[in-house]
Design an enzyme around this catalytic site. Structure first.
Site, PDB file in Angstrom:
ATOM      1  CG  HIS A 266      40.672  29.207  55.265  1.00  0.00           C
ATOM      2  ND1 HIS A 266      40.788  28.726  53.993  1.00  0.00           N
ATOM      3  CD2 HIS A 266      40.734  28.105  56.075  1.00  0.00           C
ATOM      4  CE1 HIS A 266      40.931  27.395  54.030  1.00  0.00           C
ATOM      5  NE2 HIS A 266      40.882  26.991  55.283  1.00  0.00           N
TER       6      HIS A 266
ATOM      7  CG  ASP B 218      35.795  31.241  49.322  1.00  0.00           C
ATOM      8  OD1 ASP B 218      35.095  30.221  49.482  1.00  0.00           O
ATOM      9  OD2 ASP B 218      36.881  31.411  49.898  1.00  0.00           O
TER      10      ASP B 218
ATOM     11  CB  SER C  28      40.375  24.301  57.302  1.00  0.00           C
ATOM     12  OG  SER C  28      40.461  24.169  55.911  1.00  0.00           O
TER      13      SER C  28
ATOM     14  CG  HIS D  59      44.773  30.519  46.377  1.00  0.00           C
ATOM     15  ND1 HIS D  59      45.781  29.634  46.629  1.00  0.00           N
ATOM     16  CD2 HIS D  59      43.651  29.992  46.928  1.00  0.00           C
ATOM     17  CE1 HIS D  59      45.291  28.596  47.294  1.00  0.00           C
ATOM     18  NE2 HIS D  59      43.998  28.786  47.489  1.00  0.00           N
TER      19      HIS D  59
ATOM     20  NE  ARG E 159      39.105  25.401  44.982  1.00  0.00           N
ATOM     21  CZ  ARG E 159      39.502  25.789  46.190  1.00  0.00           C
ATOM     22  NH1 ARG E 159      39.193  25.065  47.252  1.00  0.00           N
ATOM     23  NH2 ARG E 159      40.212  26.890  46.344  1.00  0.00           N
TER      24      ARG E 159
HETATM   25  C1  LIG Z   1      43.882  34.622  49.798  1.00  0.00           C
HETATM   26  C2  LIG Z   1      44.846  35.618  50.367  1.00  0.00           C
HETATM   27  C3  LIG Z   1      44.697  35.636  51.892  1.00  0.00           C
HETATM   28  C4  LIG Z   1      46.276  35.172  50.013  1.00  0.00           C
HETATM   29  O1  LIG Z   1      47.169  36.000  50.727  1.00  0.00           O
HETATM   30  P1  LIG Z   1      48.690  36.133  50.306  1.00  0.00           P
HETATM   31  O2  LIG Z   1      49.263  34.802  49.983  1.00  0.00           O
HETATM   32  O3  LIG Z   1      49.360  36.918  51.376  1.00  0.00           O
HETATM   33  O4  LIG Z   1      48.560  36.953  48.947  1.00  0.00           O
HETATM   34  P2  LIG Z   1      49.647  37.914  48.272  1.00  0.00           P
HETATM   35  O5  LIG Z   1      51.035  37.450  48.507  1.00  0.00           O
HETATM   36  O6  LIG Z   1      49.201  38.108  46.855  1.00  0.00           O
HETATM   37  O7  LIG Z   1      49.431  39.265  49.107  1.00  0.00           O
HETATM   38  C5  LIG Z   1      50.264  40.372  48.898  1.00  0.00           C
HETATM   39  C6  LIG Z   1      49.508  41.631  49.225  1.00  0.00           C
HETATM   40  O8  LIG Z   1      48.389  41.749  48.323  1.00  0.00           O
HETATM   41  C7  LIG Z   1      47.194  41.905  49.055  1.00  0.00           C
HETATM   42  N1  LIG Z   1      46.098  41.186  48.403  1.00  0.00           N
HETATM   43  C8  LIG Z   1      46.051  39.896  48.032  1.00  0.00           C
HETATM   44  N2  LIG Z   1      44.828  39.592  47.538  1.00  0.00           N
HETATM   45  C9  LIG Z   1      44.101  40.718  47.598  1.00  0.00           C
HETATM   46  C10 LIG Z   1      42.769  41.053  47.270  1.00  0.00           C
HETATM   47  N3  LIG Z   1      41.905  40.132  46.816  1.00  0.00           N
HETATM   48  N4  LIG Z   1      42.339  42.315  47.453  1.00  0.00           N
HETATM   49  C11 LIG Z   1      43.187  43.261  47.950  1.00  0.00           C
HETATM   50  N5  LIG Z   1      44.457  43.000  48.313  1.00  0.00           N
HETATM   51  C12 LIG Z   1      44.907  41.742  48.131  1.00  0.00           C
HETATM   52  C13 LIG Z   1      47.484  41.245  50.390  1.00  0.00           C
HETATM   53  O9  LIG Z   1      46.578  41.692  51.389  1.00  0.00           O
HETATM   54  C14 LIG Z   1      48.910  41.683  50.637  1.00  0.00           C
HETATM   55  O10 LIG Z   1      48.891  43.021  51.065  1.00  0.00           O
HETATM   56  P3  LIG Z   1      49.942  43.573  52.188  1.00  0.00           P
HETATM   57  O11 LIG Z   1      51.296  43.225  51.658  1.00  0.00           O
HETATM   58  O12 LIG Z   1      49.627  45.017  52.242  1.00  0.00           O
HETATM   59  O13 LIG Z   1      49.603  42.828  53.432  1.00  0.00           O
HETATM   60  C15 LIG Z   1      44.594  37.035  49.770  1.00  0.00           C
HETATM   61  O14 LIG Z   1      44.699  36.970  48.367  1.00  0.00           O
HETATM   62  C16 LIG Z   1      43.247  37.629  50.176  1.00  0.00           C
HETATM   63  O15 LIG Z   1      43.149  38.225  51.254  1.00  0.00           O
HETATM   64  N6  LIG Z   1      42.187  37.450  49.319  1.00  0.00           N
HETATM   65  C17 LIG Z   1      40.851  37.913  49.663  1.00  0.00           C
HETATM   66  C18 LIG Z   1      40.184  36.952  50.633  1.00  0.00           C
HETATM   67  C19 LIG Z   1      39.825  35.641  49.983  1.00  0.00           C
HETATM   68  O16 LIG Z   1      39.243  35.585  48.910  1.00  0.00           O
HETATM   69  N7  LIG Z   1      40.142  34.514  50.659  1.00  0.00           N
HETATM   70  C20 LIG Z   1      39.789  33.188  50.203  1.00  0.00           C
HETATM   71  C21 LIG Z   1      40.986  32.418  49.807  1.00  0.00           C
HETATM   72  S1  LIG Z   1      40.571  30.854  49.124  1.00  0.00           S
END
Ligand SMILES: CC(C)(COP(=O)(O)OP(=O)(O)OC[C@H]1O[C@@H](n2cnc3c(N)ncnc32)[C@H](O)[C@@H]1OP(=O)(O)O)[C@@H](O)C(=O)NCCC(=O)NCCS
Length: 441
Positions: free
Chosen positions: A271, A373, A241, A318, A327
């Site tokens: 997000h 979140d 954002s 994250h 937070r």
């Molecule tokens: C926040 C987020 C998007 C960060 O993504 P990122 O920087 O790519 O995170 P990573 O490098 O740890 O991801 C590596 C792998 O782990 C997975 N992973 C990360 N967090 C995960 C979770 N909470 N549950 C399941 N799988 C997860 C990713 O989907 C990715 O899988 P892939 O390689 O098969 O695509 C991710 O942790 C996520 O999707 N979390 C859940 C949604 C969420 O809470 N979002 C709010 C963020 S403030």
């Protein structure tokens, strides 16, 4: 408004002169290198942006102008009888760079009260949408409808001198922040409370008045809104954002257009939409297990089921953080103080015990800890706000504080249009074979 605007201008002029000197002397210094993986994988870890309002440390979490969330809770002015910081104070801190006095905060509250009028056509634009439209879609439509009020767009069309961009962006930012709670509350009452709208209370602070217009008069809920609006406001510049607002703003799209872009990004489930997903996920788990207090073993099984279905566990992980999000902790403290026996809140705490070891066991996940979140929805449900589809709008109302303070800085510092280089895989393959030097142009 003159006082805060003049103070900002003085600070920004001094910073601009300092940055000019820094770049003159050090502009060619190398600050990092970029790997091929980073170009393909979301530019993670590449430093390519300057955002003055806050800084994220992967271990420690967010600091706003150097202050942690517990420090803000201690140092920022509060509402009479309250213990949570007023978001007006955080905005002042992010914009000016100094902690505000009580008078500074009152001044901001008064300025926003004076500028909070929302023209009728904005409500009409919302009303033109089917009532079941997602609240974030209604929110973005309303922000776009507000764009008719942009000083920046008007003055640019009249031929504004580029030295004055910051001034028009400042005016738009203050108007937008002032108007947003009214618009957001209107969407909530329209969709969930049969269109029974509540007029603003001009005697309340920005977040307290928002709670009032949403229809929540409990003092504790007002305190929750003050905390919520403070902790969601900013998370440095590279998140979707904030970066979207910065990027679109760099094309000199006015603050309304830029903010709408950021809110479209916030509406993504990876997000800001994650806060609705967390409560939805817990409600579905409870329904599945036919209980409102699942045991830790039951939660563990449900987490494994979620992962085996190729879904993410919402609220965990994250892109930058590698520890529990402060937070999350601030909200947990609020829960312990005000509702330690709430079943949903207790489930959130049990999930917090169960999920990290499971995610830790999956090597690919870089951060097994909860983010902001994971907690917010359960606190809202406690006070009766069960309409989880709406939660991301609350996040958006808070986020306006950080991204608008940043946009004021970007224009005051004269940042140019953003335009990183991209390449094709075809070119990458040629480069790997030594046939092309893709990094030189
Ligand atoms: C926040 C987020 C998007 C960060 O993504 P990122 O920087 O790519 O995170 P990573 O490098 O740890 O991801 C590596 C792998 O782990 C997975 N992973 C990360 N967090 C995960 C979770 N909470 N549950 C399941 N799988 C997860 C990713 O989907 C990715 O899988 P892939 O390689 O098969 O695509 C991710 O942790 C996520 O999707 N979390 C859940 C949604 C969420 O809470 N979002 C709010 C963020 S403030």
């Amino acid at each position: 408004m003159g006082i805060i605007k003049d103070t900002f201008k003085q600070k920004a002029d001094a910073a601009a002169a300092e940055i000019k000197d820094i770049l003159k002397e050090h502009g060619n210094k190398v600050i990092g290198e970029v790997t091929l993986s980073q170009a393909y994988q979301g530019m993670r870890g590449i430093t390519g942006l300057v955002s003055e309002t806050s800084l994220l440390d992967s271990q420690e979490g967010i600091r706003f102008r150097g202050y942690t969330i517990p420090e803000l809770q201690q140092k920022l002015p509060k509402a009479p009888g309250g213990t949570e910081p007023l978001p007006e104070g955080l905005f002042y801190l992010m914009l000016i760079g100094d902690l505000p006095t009580k008078d500074d905060v009152e001044h901001v509250t008064n300025v926003w009260q004076r500028r909070s009028h929302v023209p009728n056509h904005v409500f009409e634009a919302i009303e033109a949408l089917p009532v079941n439209t997602h609240p974030m879609t209604q929110f973005v439509v309303a922000i776009m409808a507000l764009q008719t009020e942009s000083h920046f767009a008007k003055r640019y069309a009249e031929g504004m001198n580029k030295k004055d961009y910051w001034d028009a962006v400042f005016d738009d930012s203050m108007d937008l922040i002032a108007r947003l709670p009214r618009v957001a509350a209107y969407i909530y009452r329209r969709k969930y409370k049969d269109g029974e709208h509540i007029q603003p209370n001009g005697l309340l602070d920005w977040a307290g008045n928002f709670a009032h217009m949403l229809g929540y008069e409990d003092e504790e809920f007002k305190e929750l809104m003050r905390l919520y609006m403070t902790i969601h406001a900013d998370h440095e510049g590279g998140n979707v954002s904030a970066h979207a607002v910065h990027l679109v703003g760099s094309a000199l799209a006015d603050p309304y257009l830029s903010f709408a872009a950021g809110m479209n990004g916030l509406a993504g489930p990876l997000h800001g939409l994650a806060n609705q997903e967390v409560v939805k996920w817990i409600f579905e788990m409870n329904e599945d297990l036919k209980t409102d207090s699942p045991t830790k073993d039951q939660i563990a099984e449900y987490v494994k089921k979620t992962l085996s279905e190729g879904k993410v566990v919402p609220g965990y992980g994250h892109a930058v953080l590698r520890k529990t999000d402060p937070r999350f902790t601030a909200q947990m403290e609020f829960g312990k103080k005000h509702m330690p026996d709430d079943k949903l809140v207790q489930t959130v705490w049990n999930v917090y015990e169960v999920v990290p070891p499971i995610l830790q066991s999956m090597a690919k996940i870089k951060n097994p800890w909860p983010n902001v979140d994971a907690h917010s929805g359960s606190l809202l449900v406690h006070y009766g706000m069960v309409e989880y589809e709406y939660y991301t709008v609350l996040f958006g109302v808070s986020r306006v504080l950080g991204v608008m303070a940043s946009l004021c800085w970007s224009r005051a510092l004269g940042f140019p249009i953003e335009r990183p280089k991209s390449v094709t895989t075809e070119l990458v393959k040629k480069w790997l074979k030594g046939e092309d030097n893709i990094w030189g142009e």
